[in-house]
Design an enzyme around this catalytic site. Structure first.
Site, PDB file in Angstrom:
ATOM      1  N   PRO A 294      -3.456  -0.762  -2.176  1.00  0.00           N
ATOM      2  CA  PRO A 294      -4.434  -0.622  -1.097  1.00  0.00           C
ATOM      3  C   PRO A 294      -3.743  -0.146   0.182  1.00  0.00           C
ATOM      4  CG  PRO A 294      -3.934  -2.948  -1.515  1.00  0.00           C
ATOM      5  CD  PRO A 294      -3.253  -2.158  -2.590  1.00  0.00           C
TER       6      PRO A 294
ATOM      7  N   ASN B  96      11.895  -0.005  -1.146  1.00  0.00           N
ATOM      8  CA  ASN B  96      12.413   1.122  -0.354  1.00  0.00           C
ATOM      9  C   ASN B  96      13.425   0.616   0.660  1.00  0.00           C
ATOM     10  OD1 ASN B  96      10.983   0.493   2.238  1.00  0.00           O
ATOM     11  ND2 ASN B  96       9.203   0.733   0.903  1.00  0.00           N
TER      12      ASN B  96
ATOM     13  N   LYS C 278      -1.936  12.018   9.801  1.00  0.00           N
ATOM     14  CA  LYS C 278      -2.086  10.617   9.391  1.00  0.00           C
ATOM     15  C   LYS C 278      -2.993   9.853  10.350  1.00  0.00           C
ATOM     16  CE  LYS C 278       1.693   9.784   6.913  1.00  0.00           C
ATOM     17  NZ  LYS C 278       3.078   9.397   6.619  1.00  0.00           N
TER      18      LYS C 278
HETATM   19  N1  CTP Z   1       0.405   1.782   5.369  1.00  0.00           N
HETATM   20  C1  CTP Z   1      -0.327   0.675   4.987  1.00  0.00           C
HETATM   21  N2  CTP Z   1      -0.611   0.472   3.666  1.00  0.00           N
HETATM   22  C2  CTP Z   1      -0.210   1.356   2.730  1.00  0.00           C
HETATM   23  C3  CTP Z   1       0.537   2.492   3.105  1.00  0.00           C
HETATM   24  C4  CTP Z   1       0.833   2.676   4.442  1.00  0.00           C
HETATM   25  O1  CTP Z   1      -0.683  -0.133   5.845  1.00  0.00           O
HETATM   26  N3  CTP Z   1      -0.498   1.144   1.457  1.00  0.00           N
HETATM   27  C5  CTP Z   1       0.672   2.005   6.786  1.00  0.00           C
HETATM   28  C6  CTP Z   1       2.127   1.922   7.170  1.00  0.00           C
HETATM   29  O2  CTP Z   1       2.469   0.604   7.572  1.00  0.00           O
HETATM   30  C7  CTP Z   1       2.205   2.900   8.313  1.00  0.00           C
HETATM   31  C8  CTP Z   1       1.191   3.952   7.970  1.00  0.00           C
HETATM   32  O3  CTP Z   1       0.284   3.304   7.083  1.00  0.00           O
HETATM   33  O4  CTP Z   1       1.785   2.318   9.534  1.00  0.00           O
HETATM   34  C9  CTP Z   1       1.754   5.213   7.368  1.00  0.00           C
HETATM   35  O5  CTP Z   1       2.285   4.987   6.135  1.00  0.00           O
HETATM   36  P1  CTP Z   1       2.978   6.129   5.240  1.00  0.00           P
HETATM   37  O6  CTP Z   1       3.357   5.517   3.945  1.00  0.00           O
HETATM   38  O7  CTP Z   1       4.068   6.786   6.003  1.00  0.00           O
HETATM   39  O8  CTP Z   1       1.838   7.148   5.076  1.00  0.00           O
HETATM   40  P2  CTP Z   1       0.910   7.452   3.891  1.00  0.00           P
HETATM   41  O9  CTP Z   1      -0.464   7.326   4.380  1.00  0.00           O
HETATM   42  O10 CTP Z   1       1.271   6.614   2.710  1.00  0.00           O
HETATM   43  O11 CTP Z   1       1.221   8.993   3.604  1.00  0.00           O
HETATM   44  P3  CTP Z   1       2.484   9.691   2.851  1.00  0.00           P
HETATM   45  O12 CTP Z   1       3.083   8.679   1.931  1.00  0.00           O
HETATM   46  O13 CTP Z   1       1.867  10.824   2.208  1.00  0.00           O
HETATM   47  O14 CTP Z   1       3.429  10.111   3.939  1.00  0.00           O
END
Ligand code: CTP
Length: 414
Positions: free
Chosen positions: A317, A220, A349
């Site tokens: 994870p 990304n 979240k």
């Molecule tokens: N994060 C993480 N591990 C993952 C996905 C996310 O540690 N596999 C952490 C990111 O570093 C961030 C937070 O979780 O601090 C939010 O991540 P985000 O991807 O924006 O949220 P999601 O829970 O994946 O929700 P969505 O994709 O539906 O927005």
């Protein structure tokens, strides 16, 4: 928006003593003045054998002082006037002889004299002294030098370096003066409030890369800049910082321990064993939510096929949720990169991941940029950083965020 001048309004006295590293001090003056500092150069007699006062005057924009008997001062007291109202004395390079003089409290040359005469209050220097040693490795390792260094540190001096590596004499070892950019960063850090002193902070940053085959993958647009700025700000605030970084092209902030990873699973495996040993975990990484279910051993070829290949994806994870669920968990700060309805998504979240603080930002507006706007959301409240809206550079925002974290983990410390 351009970054603020880090040393705006600071008055720095830069002392040079005898050493080949004097050539680096010319660059240091440029960096200090570019950062907004007013620099007054003082040179020892030996320093003038290595670089001229003319060069240092031209670069600092003010006459260099070289003698305690300089009668340009109306009261003829250069050794007093030079440190009054000065925010810091930086001696770079500091020779072995200079350090010995400081350790003994000598006063027979201008630089040692003005260090001895700098203002103190109740044992704490109001005009702090930062010393960047520069010498041959044997001189540095000599018990006399080590004794003197320990003495000046015990007397309140701050040691900058020395570095390790090739020396002008052809030998390799400890004793190199730090590079000008490193000295600048250390001085900027010195002026930051030590809100996280004695604390440990773990940060994830950047994107992850989920391999499809040996040459392709899913990733990304995260640049890692916000996470690197947070690691730097936490270090400046006195914390011991570990930064687990996905594939990004950014220099490691000074004094930060960096662990490079590529995939979400590697990031997870690096973070989980470390997390319980840290006071704070800041998850800024844009972790890929999914990865290809299988990794092709060899590059997937077109081989004349007309149909594009399809991939099955499997979930990665959730690192932040896993850390937040640990029995011995650090104070967890999440990031929410959204494209709309920031507050709604951020709060959802926060609850879903079971964390006390989340920082919302609009992903598409900030990826790769130097500035950002943050929305801090905890269980009760939300507030904008910078206050009142708008954007700020990521390092300024990171310092504000570090302050908010410090307030929450050590109530009433700020
Ligand atoms: N994060 C993480 N591990 C993952 C996905 C996310 O540690 N596999 C952490 C990111 O570093 C961030 C937070 O979780 O601090 C939010 O991540 P985000 O991807 O924006 O949220 P999601 O829970 O994946 O929700 P969505 O994709 O539906 O927005």
């Amino acid at each position: 928006m351009s970054a603020p001048l880090e040393l705006d309004g600071k008055r720095v006295l830069l002392g040079l003593t005898g050493g080949i590293a004097c050539y680096k001090s010319a660059e240091l003056v440029r960096l200090l003045t570019k950062a907004g500092a007013e620099v007054q150069v003082v040179m020892s007699e030996a320093a003038q054998e290595f670089i001229t006062a003319v060069t240092m005057q031209a670069l600092s924009g003010r006459p260099v002082v070289t003698s305690a008997w300089d009668d340009r001062e109306p009261n003829n007291m250069a050794h007093i006037n030079l440190t009054r109202g000065t925010d810091a004395i930086v001696i770079a390079p500091a020779s072995a002889d200079c350090i010995a003089r400081l350790a003994q409290g000598r006063a027979d040359d201008l630089l040692s004299l003005l260090c001895l005469a700098r203002p103190w209050t109740a044992g704490e220097a109001r005009c702090p002294l930062l010393v960047a040693p520069a010498m041959n490795r044997e001189m540095w390792a000599h018990p006399a030098t080590q004794r003197n260094v320990a003495q000046i540190v015990a007397d309140g001096a701050v040691l900058l370096g020395p570095g390790h590596g090739d020396q002008a004499c052809g030998e390799i070892g400890d004793g190199r003066m730090l590079e000008p950019a490193e000295l600048l960063d250390d001085l900027i850090a010195f002026f930051q409030p030590k809100l996280l002193l004695g604390r440990t902070v773990l940060v994830t940053a950047g994107p992850t890369f989920e391999a499809i085959d040996p040459v392709r993958g899913i990733t990304n647009l995260s640049s890692g800049k916000m996470g690197f700025a947070i690691a730097r700000a936490a270090r400046e605030a006195g914390a011991e910082v570990t930064l687990v970084a996905g594939p990004v092209d950014l220099p490691t902030p000074r004094g930060v321990r960096r662990i490079d990873v590529r995939s979400a699973r590697q990031m997870h495996d690096a973070v989980l064993p470390l997390a319980s040993g840290h006071d704070v975990f800041v998850a800024t990484a844009a972790v890929a939510d999914w990865r290809p279910a299988t990794l092709a051993e060899h590059k997937i070829k077109k081989d004349g096929k007309k149909l594009a290949p399809t991939f099955e994806l499997t979930e990665n994870p959730d690192i932040l949720a896993a850390v937040a669920a640990l029995p011995l968990r650090p104070y967890c700060v999440g990031f929410a990169a959204e494209s709309e309805q920031l507050l709604v998504h951020a709060r959802a979240k926060l609850e879903r991941k079971g964390i006390p603080l989340i920082v919302g930002n609009l992903g598409p507006a900030t990826f790769g940029r130097d500035d950002n706007a943050l929305l801090l959301v905890d269980a009760q409240t939300h507030r904008e950083l910078p206050e009142g809206g708008g954007t700020a550079d990521k390092l300024s925002l990171a310092r504000l965020l570090v302050r908010e974290i410090a307030l929450r983990i050590v109530p009433h410390s700020v």
